[in-house]
Write a protein that holds these residues in place. Structure first.
Motif, PDB file in Angstrom:
ATOM      1  N   TRP A 331       0.824  -1.218   0.000  1.00 48.88           N
ATOM      2  CA  TRP A 331       0.000   0.000   0.000  1.00 48.88           C
ATOM      3  C   TRP A 331       0.859   1.271   0.000  1.00 48.88           C
ATOM      4  O   TRP A 331       0.489   2.270  -0.636  1.00 48.88           O
ATOM      5  CB  TRP A 331      -0.936   0.000   1.203  1.00 48.88           C
ATOM      6  N   SER A 332       2.002   1.263   0.701  1.00 46.69           N
ATOM      7  CA  SER A 332       2.830   2.474   0.749  1.00 46.69           C
ATOM      8  C   SER A 332       3.410   2.789  -0.623  1.00 46.69           C
ATOM      9  O   SER A 332       3.501   3.961  -1.032  1.00 46.69           O
ATOM     10  CB  SER A 332       3.952   2.313   1.776  1.00 46.69           C
ATOM     11  N   GLY A 333       3.794   1.755  -1.356  1.00 43.23           N
ATOM     12  CA  GLY A 333       4.277   1.974  -2.712  1.00 43.23           C
ATOM     13  C   GLY A 333       3.188   2.475  -3.635  1.00 43.23           C
ATOM     14  O   GLY A 333       3.434   3.320  -4.514  1.00 43.23           O
ATOM     15  N   MET A 334       1.969   1.993  -3.442  1.00 45.06           N
ATOM     16  CA  MET A 334       0.850   2.461  -4.262  1.00 45.06           C
ATOM     17  C   MET A 334       0.551   3.931  -3.994  1.00 45.06           C
ATOM     18  O   MET A 334       0.189   4.677  -4.905  1.00 45.06           O
ATOM     19  CB  MET A 334      -0.391   1.604  -3.996  1.00 45.06           C
ATOM     20  N   VAL A 335       0.700   4.353  -2.734  1.00 50.98           N
ATOM     21  CA  VAL A 335       0.535   5.775  -2.412  1.00 50.98           C
ATOM     22  C   VAL A 335       1.561   6.601  -3.183  1.00 50.98           C
ATOM     23  O   VAL A 335       1.251   7.677  -3.720  1.00 50.98           O
ATOM     24  CB  VAL A 335       0.674   6.010  -0.899  1.00 50.98           C
ATOM     25  N   ALA A 336       2.796   6.092  -3.243  1.00 53.75           N
ATOM     26  CA  ALA A 336       3.836   6.793  -4.002  1.00 53.75           C
ATOM     27  C   ALA A 336       3.466   6.913  -5.477  1.00 53.75           C
ATOM     28  O   ALA A 336       3.704   7.949  -6.110  1.00 53.75           O
ATOM     29  CB  ALA A 336       5.173   6.063  -3.852  1.00 53.75           C
ATOM     30  N   ILE A 337       2.858   5.871  -6.039  1.00 54.91           N
ATOM     31  CA  ILE A 337       2.433   5.902  -7.444  1.00 54.91           C
ATOM     32  C   ILE A 337       1.359   6.959  -7.660  1.00 54.91           C
ATOM     33  O   ILE A 337       1.389   7.718  -8.643  1.00 54.91           O
ATOM     34  CB  ILE A 337       1.901   4.520  -7.880  1.00 54.91           C
ATOM     35  N   ILE A 338       0.407   7.043  -6.739  1.00 53.57           N
ATOM     36  CA  ILE A 338      -0.672   8.043  -6.855  1.00 53.57           C
ATOM     37  C   ILE A 338      -0.093   9.457  -6.782  1.00 53.57           C
ATOM     38  O   ILE A 338      -0.446  10.335  -7.588  1.00 53.57           O
ATOM     39  CB  ILE A 338      -1.718   7.817  -5.750  1.00 53.57           C
ATOM     40  N   ILE A 339       0.807   9.684  -5.826  1.00 50.95           N
ATOM     41  CA  ILE A 339       1.435  11.005  -5.707  1.00 50.95           C
ATOM     42  C   ILE A 339       2.222  11.327  -6.974  1.00 50.95           C
ATOM     43  O   ILE A 339       2.185  12.462  -7.474  1.00 50.95           O
ATOM     44  CB  ILE A 339       2.358  11.045  -4.468  1.00 50.95           C
ATOM     45  N   TYR A 340       2.910  10.331  -7.497  1.00 45.84           N
ATOM     46  CA  TYR A 340       3.669  10.514  -8.742  1.00 45.84           C
ATOM     47  C   TYR A 340       2.754  10.979  -9.872  1.00 45.84           C
ATOM     48  O   TYR A 340       3.069  11.932 -10.599  1.00 45.84           O
ATOM     49  CB  TYR A 340       4.357   9.211  -9.124  1.00 45.84           C
ATOM     50  N   GLY A 341       1.614  10.318 -10.031  1.00 44.62           N
ATOM     51  CA  GLY A 341       0.680  10.692 -11.098  1.00 44.62           C
ATOM     52  C   GLY A 341       0.155  12.099 -10.943  1.00 44.62           C
ATOM     53  O   GLY A 341       0.027  12.849 -11.923  1.00 44.62           O
ATOM     54  N   ILE A 342      -0.140  12.498  -9.702  1.00 41.88           N
ATOM     55  CA  ILE A 342      -0.640  13.860  -9.445  1.00 41.88           C
ATOM     56  C   ILE A 342       0.431  14.891  -9.787  1.00 41.88           C
ATOM     57  O   ILE A 342       0.157  15.913 -10.436  1.00 41.88           O
ATOM     58  CB  ILE A 342      -1.087  13.995  -7.979  1.00 41.88           C
ATOM     59  N   LEU A 343       1.667  14.636  -9.342  1.00 42.17           N
ATOM     60  CA  LEU A 343       2.754  15.569  -9.630  1.00 42.17           C
ATOM     61  C   LEU A 343       3.008  15.688 -11.124  1.00 42.17           C
ATOM     62  O   LEU A 343       3.259  16.779 -11.649  1.00 42.17           O
ATOM     63  CB  LEU A 343       4.027  15.123  -8.922  1.00 42.17           C
ATOM     64  N   LEU A 344       2.956  14.570 -11.819  1.00 43.07           N
ATOM     65  CA  LEU A 344       3.200  14.575 -13.263  1.00 43.07           C
ATOM     66  C   LEU A 344       2.140  15.428 -13.975  1.00 43.07           C
ATOM     67  O   LEU A 344       2.454  16.213 -14.868  1.00 43.07           O
ATOM     68  CB  LEU A 344       3.170  13.147 -13.808  1.00 43.07           C
ATOM     69  N   ALA A 345       0.875  15.287 -13.532  1.00 42.35           N
ATOM     70  CA  ALA A 345      -0.210  16.049 -14.153  1.00 42.35           C
ATOM     71  C   ALA A 345      -0.086  17.544 -13.832  1.00 42.35           C
ATOM     72  O   ALA A 345      -0.329  18.397 -14.697  1.00 42.35           O
ATOM     73  CB  ALA A 345      -1.563  15.519 -13.664  1.00 42.35           C
ATOM     74  N   LEU A 346       0.321  17.880 -12.616  1.00 41.06           N
ATOM     75  CA  LEU A 346       0.377  19.282 -12.206  1.00 41.06           C
ATOM     76  C   LEU A 346       1.581  20.036 -12.771  1.00 41.06           C
ATOM     77  O   LEU A 346       1.560  21.259 -12.868  1.00 41.06           O
ATOM     78  CB  LEU A 346       0.393  19.382 -10.678  1.00 41.06           C
ATOM     79  N   THR A 347       2.623  19.309 -13.140  1.00 41.50           N
ATOM     80  CA  THR A 347       3.806  19.972 -13.703  1.00 41.50           C
ATOM     81  C   THR A 347       3.885  19.854 -15.226  1.00 41.50           C
ATOM     82  O   THR A 347       4.831  20.365 -15.832  1.00 41.50           O
ATOM     83  CB  THR A 347       5.103  19.388 -13.080  1.00 41.50           C
ATOM     84  N   LEU A 348       2.910  19.213 -15.826  1.00 35.01           N
ATOM     85  CA  LEU A 348       2.887  19.049 -17.289  1.00 35.01           C
ATOM     86  C   LEU A 348       2.866  20.402 -17.992  1.00 35.01           C
ATOM     87  O   LEU A 348       2.011  21.241 -17.686  1.00 35.01           O
ATOM     88  CB  LEU A 348       1.661  18.229 -17.701  1.00 35.01           C
ATOM     89  N   PRO A 349       3.745  20.652 -18.927  1.00 36.46           N
ATOM     90  CA  PRO A 349       3.702  21.920 -19.672  1.00 36.46           C
ATOM     91  C   PRO A 349       2.496  21.969 -20.606  1.00 36.46           C
ATOM     92  O   PRO A 349       2.199  20.996 -21.304  1.00 36.46           O
ATOM     93  CB  PRO A 349       5.007  21.894 -20.486  1.00 36.46           C
ATOM     94  N   ILE A 350       1.811  23.093 -20.613  1.00 33.68           N
ATOM     95  CA  ILE A 350       0.675  23.324 -21.513  1.00 33.68           C
ATOM     96  C   ILE A 350       0.878  24.673 -22.197  1.00 33.68           C
ATOM     97  O   ILE A 350       1.652  25.519 -21.721  1.00 33.68           O
ATOM     98  CB  ILE A 350      -0.667  23.306 -20.762  1.00 33.68           C
ATOM     99  N   PRO A 351       0.213  24.911 -23.314  1.00 35.02           N
ATOM    100  CA  PRO A 351       0.377  26.216 -23.987  1.00 35.02           C
ATOM    101  C   PRO A 351       0.018  27.372 -23.069  1.00 35.02           C
ATOM    102  O   PRO A 351      -0.952  27.296 -22.316  1.00 35.02           O
ATOM    103  CB  PRO A 351      -0.595  26.116 -25.168  1.00 35.02           C
ATOM    104  N   ALA A 352       0.816  28.429 -23.115  1.00 38.19           N
ATOM    105  CA  ALA A 352       0.581  29.588 -22.246  1.00 38.19           C
ATOM    106  C   ALA A 352      -0.654  30.352 -22.704  1.00 38.19           C
ATOM    107  O   ALA A 352      -0.993  30.355 -23.880  1.00 38.19           O
ATOM    108  CB  ALA A 352       1.786  30.503 -22.286  1.00 38.19           C
TER     109      ALA A 352
END
Length: 352
Positions: A331-352
């Motif tokens: 479960w602790s590793g799965m939490v890390a995966i979820i956090i990873y996905g959130i961070l990836l989505a929030l830092t994704l570059p999009i057109p300004a």
């Protein structure tokens, strides 16, 4: 065979029944595991902790016939203090000089170089501190964080390539690998958010028509777009970033780069822990191709794709994984995966 003068064996037999000691190249030793005393993961983590403190690095590998093999080698525990201090001093200078190129941006004044330096190096060091803290928690041998200088903004760079910690041996389990991988990006990301908010409030609103197209940012991280909602921007106006918000903007992009699941980038650690060797290599390739294709529409993503492709070729897409080859996420590793996905989505570059 006499094992009295084999310190690794003397420790290992407290947790495992061993046989067939074989010496390998480079001073490594291999033992056949014929039994485990208690739970495999718990026993190996205890063994790992003891051996690492002796300067020895263990790994548990599964053979083609299904049997387990314990491999023990030595790792270098030393760090170069002179290099650490020299790189840090040089990086502070190159980042400060980079900040001088931002003189004239709103909210900076004579403090512009210092604000840029704090806004950039602060989260980057906190990023590395996140890794370091979890490595220490799991007894993973490690170096201090080394800052890496780069040419200044005046020459088209940022003044630094970030910082790096030398993980001297792989973590014991998949959970530990995933948690160490995500801890750094999470820590740096959280540190950058208040700096970005403060920096945006120090920024200025200027008429869009007065901004030359060449000075407009082509892309912004998703999180920066969300934070801009806290700034009331009248129609026909745009935000001219302060040095502090510009530094946070860079930190978010650096975080995205680190989250790309290639090689031993932070994202590579997380996805290797989750998907195993083949799954990690497949996702690495798919991610790089996706970035390169997306770069046809948003050049910033193409730049990240080129960097990721270079790292993929450099490492051949390989990652050693955890010390227990058969380890799987809990479960602790799965939490890390979820956090990873959130961070990836929030830092994704999009057109300004």
């Amino acid at each position: 065979m006499d094992y009295q003068h084999d310190p690794a064996y003397q420790v290992a037999v407290k947790y495992m029944d061993l046989a067939e000691r074989t010496e390998l190249e480079g001073g490594a030793v291999k033992y056949k595991v014929i039994g485990v005393k208690g739970d495999l993961t718990h026993s190996f983590k205890s063994l790992y902790r003891e051996l690492v403190r002796m300067g020895l690095a263990p790994a548990l590998r599964k053979e083609s016939d299904g049997s387990l093999t314990l491999i023990v080698t030595k790792y270098s525990s030393g760090s170069n203090l002179a290099l650490l201090i020299g790189l840090a001093a040089f990086t502070i200078v190159t980042v400060y000089v980079s900040g001088m190129a931002l003189t004239g941006l709103p909210g900076g004044g004579s403090l512009t170089p210092l604000l840029y330096m704090v806004g950039l190096l602060g989260p980057l060091l906190i990023h590395e501190a996140g890794h370091w803290a979890f490595m220490r928690r799991f007894d993973v041998p490690r170096s201090p964080p080394y800052l890496i200088p780069a040419p200044p903004l005046q020459l088209g760079f940022l003044g630094t390539l970030g910082a790096v910690i030398n993980m001297k041996w792989i973590p014991a389990t998949a959970d530990e690998l995933a948690l160490i991988g995500v801890a750094g990006p999470l820590a740096g990301f959280l540190a950058a958010i208040p700096l970005a908010l403060l920096g945006l409030h120090m920024s200025a609103l200027v008429p869009a028509a007065a901004v030359p197209p060449s000075s407009s940012l082509p892309a912004v991280p998703v999180i920066m777009d969300l934070l801009l909602a806290f700034i009331h921007t009248p129609s026909g106006y745009v935000v001219e970033m302060s040095p502090l918000s510009f530094a946070a903007y860079i930190v978010f992009f650096v975080t995205f780069l680190n989250l790309i699941p290639v090689g031993q980038l932070d994202g590579g650690h997380v996805l290797r822990a989750a998907l195993g060797e083949r799954g990690h290599m497949l996702i690495s390739l798919v991610f790089v191709v996706t970035l390169l294709i997306a770069g046809l529409y948003l050049p910033t993503l193409g730049l990240f794709g080129i960097i990721a492709l270079f790292l993929l070729l450099l490492t051949r897409g390989r990652h050693p994984g955890p010390a227990i080859e058969t380890s799987r996420l809990s479960w602790s590793g799965m939490v890390a995966i979820i956090i990873y996905g959130i961070l990836l989505a929030l830092t994704l570059p999009i057109p300004a």
